[in-house]
Design an enzyme around this catalytic site. Structure first.
Site, short mmCIF file in Angstrom:
data_model
loop_
_atom_site.label_atom_id
_atom_site.label_comp_id
_atom_site.label_asym_id
_atom_site.label_seq_id
_atom_site.Cartn_x
_atom_site.Cartn_y
_atom_site.Cartn_z
N PRO A 180 -2.78 1.16 2.50
CA PRO A 180 -2.08 1.18 2.51
C PRO A 180 -0.91 0.37 3.35
CG PRO A 180 -2.57 3.38 3.22
CD PRO A 180 -4.01 2.83 2.49
N HIS A 181 -0.46 -0.36 2.54
CA HIS A 181 0.85 -1.32 3.49
C HIS A 181 1.84 -1.47 3.35
CE1 HIS A 181 -1.73 -3.83 0.49
NE2 HIS A 181 -0.57 -4.38 0.95
#
Length: 153
Positions: free
Chosen positions: A65-66
Site C-alpha cells: 500500500p502506498h
C-alpha cells in the site's frame, strides 16, 4: 536503491495482529504517525483512499500500500509481517501476510516510485519472503533484509 535504504530496524514489525485489511492498515498508519508526527487518521485516510482505487496486493502474499502526504519531506517505508494472512483483494486472490507501507511527499514522485520498485523487487524473491515469514523478531527480519541486499548487490 534497495529496500533497506527506506527502512531501518524501527520500521519493521513482526507478529502484527491481522483480523482484516483495514485493521492492519490502521495499525501501520498508527506506526507511521508515531514515526513522523503525522495524524494517524490522516495517514489512514490517504492509504485507504488509494486502496479504493485498486488493491495494492501484488500477489504471493505481498501487498505494498502506498500514498502521498503533504506533511512529509522524504519517503518512509514500514514493513509488517502479519500473525495470519488477511484478504487484501490481491491480484492473485491470495491472502496477504507481508505488507510494506510506503508514504512519501507529493513532490517527490521519483523517490516514491524508486522505493515502491525496490520493495517490489525485494519482496518478489520467494526465498526472502519465506525467510521473513519464519522470523520471530523485527531484528531478525532486519538482518534477513540486510543479508538479502548484501547478496543482491
Amino acid at each position: 536503491m534497495s529496500i533497506i535504504d527506506y527502512l531501518d530496524a524501527n520500521h519493521v514489525l513482526t507478529s502484527v495482529p491481522s483480523r482484516s485489511k483495514k485493521q492492519v492498515i490502521e495499525e501501520l498508519a498508527a506506526r507511521v504517525a508515531k514515526l513522523t508526527g503525522l495524524s494517524q487518521r490522516c495517514v489512514l485516510d490517504i492509504v485507504m483512499r488509494r486502496e479504493r482505487l485498486g488493491s495494492t496486493g501484488i500477489g504471493s502474499g505481498i501487498a505494498i500500500p502506498h500514498a502521498v502526504h503533504d506533511g512529509l519531506t522524504s519517503t518512509i517505508a514500514l514493513l509488517a509481517i502479519l500473525e495470519a494472512p488477511v484478504g487484501f483483494d490481491a491480484l492473485d486472490g491470495q491472502p496477504v501476510d507481508i505488507i510494506c507501507l510506503v508514504v512519501g511527499p507529493p513532490n517527490d514522485d521519483t523517490n516514491n516510485l524508486k522505493c515502491i520498485a525496490s520493495v517490489t523487487r525485494s519482496l518478489q524473491q520467494a526465498s526472502i519472503c519465506d525467510e521473513l515469514r519464519s522470523v520471530e523478531s523485527p531484528e531478525a527480519a532486519w538482518r534477513c533484509l540486510q543479508a538479502f541486499e548484501s547478496v543482491a548487490a
